[in-house]
Motif scaffolding. Structure first.
Motif, PDB file in Angstrom:
ATOM      1  N   GLY A 161      -8.300 -16.216  -7.372  1.00  0.00           N
ATOM      2  CA  GLY A 161      -8.003 -14.877  -7.851  1.00  0.00           C
ATOM      3  C   GLY A 161      -7.645 -13.955  -6.705  1.00  0.00           C
ATOM      4  N   ILE A 162      -6.608 -13.152  -6.878  1.00  0.00           N
ATOM      5  CA  ILE A 162      -6.177 -12.208  -5.838  1.00  0.00           C
ATOM      6  C   ILE A 162      -6.979 -10.919  -5.950  1.00  0.00           C
ATOM      7  CG2 ILE A 162      -4.251 -10.853  -4.949  1.00  0.00           C
ATOM      8  CD1 ILE A 162      -2.359 -12.986  -6.028  1.00  0.00           C
ATOM      9  N   HIS A 163      -7.537 -10.466  -4.822  1.00  0.00           N
ATOM     10  CA  HIS A 163      -8.263  -9.194  -4.783  1.00  0.00           C
ATOM     11  C   HIS A 163      -7.366  -8.049  -4.329  1.00  0.00           C
ATOM     12  CE1 HIS A 163     -12.165 -10.849  -5.694  1.00  0.00           C
ATOM     13  NE2 HIS A 163     -12.081 -11.718  -4.701  1.00  0.00           N
TER      14      HIS A 163
ATOM     15  N   LEU B 234     -12.044  -8.081   8.222  1.00  0.00           N
ATOM     16  CA  LEU B 234     -12.532  -6.710   8.181  1.00  0.00           C
ATOM     17  C   LEU B 234     -11.623  -5.731   8.904  1.00  0.00           C
ATOM     18  CD1 LEU B 234     -16.333  -7.418   8.786  1.00  0.00           C
ATOM     19  CD2 LEU B 234     -15.098  -7.233   6.613  1.00  0.00           C
ATOM     20  N   ALA B 235     -10.449  -6.182   9.312  1.00  0.00           N
ATOM     21  CA  ALA B 235      -9.515  -5.287  10.000  1.00  0.00           C
ATOM     22  C   ALA B 235      -9.027  -4.214   9.029  1.00  0.00           C
ATOM     23  CB  ALA B 235      -8.327  -6.076  10.541  1.00  0.00           C
ATOM     24  N   VAL B 236      -9.035  -2.965   9.487  1.00  0.00           N
ATOM     25  CA  VAL B 236      -8.602  -1.849   8.643  1.00  0.00           C
ATOM     26  C   VAL B 236      -7.109  -1.619   8.851  1.00  0.00           C
ATOM     27  CG1 VAL B 236      -8.894   0.589   8.123  1.00  0.00           C
ATOM     28  CG2 VAL B 236     -10.884  -0.803   8.786  1.00  0.00           C
ATOM     29  N   PRO B 237      -6.301  -1.706   7.803  1.00  0.00           N
ATOM     30  CA  PRO B 237      -4.862  -1.485   7.963  1.00  0.00           C
ATOM     31  C   PRO B 237      -4.584  -0.098   8.527  1.00  0.00           C
ATOM     32  CG  PRO B 237      -5.354  -2.437   5.811  1.00  0.00           C
ATOM     33  CD  PRO B 237      -6.658  -2.040   6.413  1.00  0.00           C
ATOM     34  N   SER B 238      -3.494   0.021   9.307  1.00  0.00           N
ATOM     35  CA  SER B 238      -3.175   1.296   9.939  1.00  0.00           C
ATOM     36  C   SER B 238      -2.354   2.196   9.033  1.00  0.00           C
ATOM     37  CB  SER B 238      -2.415   1.050  11.248  1.00  0.00           C
ATOM     38  OG  SER B 238      -1.195   0.363  10.990  1.00  0.00           O
ATOM     39  N   LYS B 239      -1.954   1.689   7.874  1.00  0.00           N
ATOM     40  CA  LYS B 239      -1.180   2.509   6.951  1.00  0.00           C
ATOM     41  C   LYS B 239      -1.585   2.193   5.517  1.00  0.00           C
ATOM     42  CE  LYS B 239       2.740  -0.731   6.999  1.00  0.00           C
ATOM     43  NZ  LYS B 239       4.196  -0.873   7.289  1.00  0.00           N
ATOM     44  N   TYR B 240      -0.897   2.797   4.569  1.00  0.00           N
ATOM     45  CA  TYR B 240      -1.223   2.637   3.154  1.00  0.00           C
ATOM     46  C   TYR B 240      -1.386   1.166   2.794  1.00  0.00           C
ATOM     47  CZ  TYR B 240      -0.571   2.771  -1.934  1.00  0.00           C
ATOM     48  OH  TYR B 240      -0.708   2.613  -3.299  1.00  0.00           O
ATOM     49  N   ASN B 241      -2.488   0.841   2.132  1.00  0.00           N
ATOM     50  CA  ASN B 241      -2.864  -0.539   1.869  1.00  0.00           C
ATOM     51  C   ASN B 241      -2.402  -1.043   0.515  1.00  0.00           C
ATOM     52  OD1 ASN B 241      -4.089  -2.909   2.777  1.00  0.00           O
ATOM     53  ND2 ASN B 241      -5.978  -2.463   1.659  1.00  0.00           N
ATOM     54  N   GLY B 242      -1.642  -0.224  -0.211  1.00  0.00           N
ATOM     55  CA  GLY B 242      -1.167  -0.665  -1.517  1.00  0.00           C
ATOM     56  C   GLY B 242      -2.118  -0.265  -2.629  1.00  0.00           C
ATOM     57  N   PRO B 243      -1.676  -0.404  -3.880  1.00  0.00           N
ATOM     58  CA  PRO B 243      -2.509  -0.018  -5.024  1.00  0.00           C
ATOM     59  C   PRO B 243      -3.645  -1.008  -5.252  1.00  0.00           C
ATOM     60  CG  PRO B 243      -0.528  -1.110  -5.780  1.00  0.00           C
ATOM     61  CD  PRO B 243      -0.371  -0.951  -4.292  1.00  0.00           C
TER      62      PRO B 243
ATOM     63  N   ARG C 252       1.141  -8.832 -11.505  1.00  0.00           N
ATOM     64  CA  ARG C 252      -0.003  -9.606 -10.994  1.00  0.00           C
ATOM     65  C   ARG C 252       0.251 -11.097 -11.167  1.00  0.00           C
ATOM     66  NH1 ARG C 252      -3.335  -5.970 -14.049  1.00  0.00           N
ATOM     67  NH2 ARG C 252      -4.038  -7.725 -15.334  1.00  0.00           N
ATOM     68  N   ASP C 253       0.746 -11.473 -12.325  1.00  0.00           N
ATOM     69  CA  ASP C 253       1.061 -12.889 -12.573  1.00  0.00           C
ATOM     70  C   ASP C 253       2.133 -13.383 -11.604  1.00  0.00           C
ATOM     71  OD1 ASP C 253      -0.760 -12.927 -14.618  1.00  0.00           O
ATOM     72  OD2 ASP C 253       0.732 -12.679 -16.223  1.00  0.00           O
TER      73      ASP C 253
ATOM     74  N   PHE D 164      -5.318  -3.838  -6.907  1.00  0.00           N
ATOM     75  CA  PHE D 164      -4.596  -4.939  -7.533  1.00  0.00           C
ATOM     76  C   PHE D 164      -4.779  -4.955  -9.053  1.00  0.00           C
ATOM     77  CE2 PHE D 164      -3.844  -9.432  -8.674  1.00  0.00           C
ATOM     78  CZ  PHE D 164      -2.566  -9.577  -8.152  1.00  0.00           C
ATOM     79  N   GLU D 165      -5.974  -4.652  -9.517  1.00  0.00           N
ATOM     80  CA  GLU D 165      -6.228  -4.674 -10.957  1.00  0.00           C
ATOM     81  C   GLU D 165      -5.477  -3.571 -11.702  1.00  0.00           C
ATOM     82  OE1 GLU D 165      -7.759  -6.967 -12.787  1.00  0.00           O
ATOM     83  OE2 GLU D 165      -7.877  -8.099 -10.911  1.00  0.00           O
ATOM     84  N   ASP D 166      -5.016  -2.557 -10.966  1.00  0.00           N
ATOM     85  CA  ASP D 166      -4.266  -1.469 -11.591  1.00  0.00           C
ATOM     86  C   ASP D 166      -2.780  -1.774 -11.716  1.00  0.00           C
ATOM     87  OD1 ASP D 166      -6.602  -0.083 -11.786  1.00  0.00           O
ATOM     88  OD2 ASP D 166      -6.250   1.202 -10.036  1.00  0.00           O
ATOM     89  N   ILE D 167      -2.348  -2.861 -11.087  1.00  0.00           N
ATOM     90  CA  ILE D 167      -0.945  -3.241 -11.152  1.00  0.00           C
ATOM     91  C   ILE D 167      -0.639  -3.833 -12.531  1.00  0.00           C
ATOM     92  CG2 ILE D 167       0.828  -4.759 -10.160  1.00  0.00           C
ATOM     93  CD1 ILE D 167      -0.603  -4.620  -7.525  1.00  0.00           C
ATOM     94  N   ASP D 168       0.584  -3.660 -12.965  1.00  0.00           N
ATOM     95  CA  ASP D 168       1.027  -4.239 -14.234  1.00  0.00           C
ATOM     96  C   ASP D 168       0.728  -5.737 -14.284  1.00  0.00           C
ATOM     97  OD1 ASP D 168       3.689  -5.763 -15.451  1.00  0.00           O
ATOM     98  OD2 ASP D 168       2.945  -4.122 -16.720  1.00  0.00           O
ATOM     99  N   GLU D 169       0.273  -6.219 -15.418  1.00  0.00           N
ATOM    100  CA  GLU D 169      -0.126  -7.622 -15.567  1.00  0.00           C
ATOM    101  C   GLU D 169       1.004  -8.583 -15.211  1.00  0.00           C
ATOM    102  OE1 GLU D 169      -2.017 -10.682 -18.915  1.00  0.00           O
ATOM    103  OE2 GLU D 169      -1.590  -8.595 -19.440  1.00  0.00           O
ATOM    104  N   LYS D 170       2.216  -8.235 -15.588  1.00  0.00           N
ATOM    105  CA  LYS D 170       3.354  -9.107 -15.288  1.00  0.00           C
ATOM    106  C   LYS D 170       3.542  -9.241 -13.788  1.00  0.00           C
ATOM    107  CE  LYS D 170       8.271  -9.743 -16.357  1.00  0.00           C
ATOM    108  NZ  LYS D 170       9.454  -9.185 -17.077  1.00  0.00           N
TER     109      LYS D 170
END
Length: 227
Positions: free
Chosen positions: A140-142, A156-165, A175-176, A167-173
């Protein structure tokens, strides 16, 4: 008269009496410390020898075309790598319980793994990162994120920029589609048997190394190179 003689000695050489008391106290403290060290060293040796008796799990090879990264057992970097066209796919692993805390493990060993997948392309400044939970029968993708190639690939590295939405909030299609994307690159439950056995051996080696390092420190010996 005897009392006067003692007082007289104390007046002329008081440091002798004080030094004597300190010497006795220091000697007692050193003796106790030595005894404690001996007990701890004996316990560390017993546990080291017990860990050394571990029966390794049956040897498992990673699914082709993944290859084991040289020196991975001794470090914290990627464990497996492969090429997919011009893409380099690298994979790191650790226990899921070490990431989220707690976790259930039965007597058969590690049943929940956390994998960090990095997809890199030549000429691209960023890499695509997947953090996933891996189980004997599923993956499963987190999260999915883009990170500069020069950034640490550690868990545990913290990204230096926006890390994206989330994942569970992304449209199901979508995510698949992401699941299909990494499965096409060989990231699926077929990796579990190898990674489970690999982590089991690594954890045991780390434990033995820890027992040896602590014992070497307490005994005051110089650690052996590469220990």
């Amino acid at each position: 008269m005897f009392r006067k003689a003692i007082v007289g000695c104390a007046q002329h050489a008081p440091w002798r009496l004080i030094t004597g008391r300190r010497s006795t106290s220091t000697s007692t403290s050193t003796s106790v410390s030595s005894a404690v060290d001996s007990i701890l060293l004996r316990s560390l040796k017993e546990h080291y020898e017990e860990a050394a008796k571990m029966n390794p799990p049956p040897k498992v090879s990673p699914p082709s075309p993944f290859g084991i990264v040289t020196g991975a057992m001794e470090g914290n970097g990627p464990v497996l790598k492969r090429m997919y066209g011009d893409e380099e796919i690298s994979l790191s692993v650790m226990r899921l319980a070490h990431v989220v805390g707690g976790g259930d493990e039965d007597d058969d060993g590690i049943n929940q793994l956390f994998v960090h997948v990095v997809v890199s392309k030549p000429g691209q400044n960023d890499s695509l990162h997947f953090l996933c939970g891996l189980y004997p029968d599923a993956l499963g993708i987190h999260s999915v994120s883009m990170r500069p190639k020069h950034e640490s690939q550690g868990f545990l590295a913290v990204p230096s920029k926006y890390n994206g939405p989330v994942f569970e909030d992304i449209d199901e299609k979508m995510r698949d589609s992401f699941h299909s994307y990494i499965e096409e690159r060989g990231i699926d439950e077929s990796l579990f048997p190898f990674l489970q056995a690999w982590l089991y051996v690594k954890d045991n080696r780390n434990l033995m190394r820890w027992f040896r390092a602590v014992g070497t420190f307490i005994s005051g010996q110089k650690s052996a190179k590469g220990a």
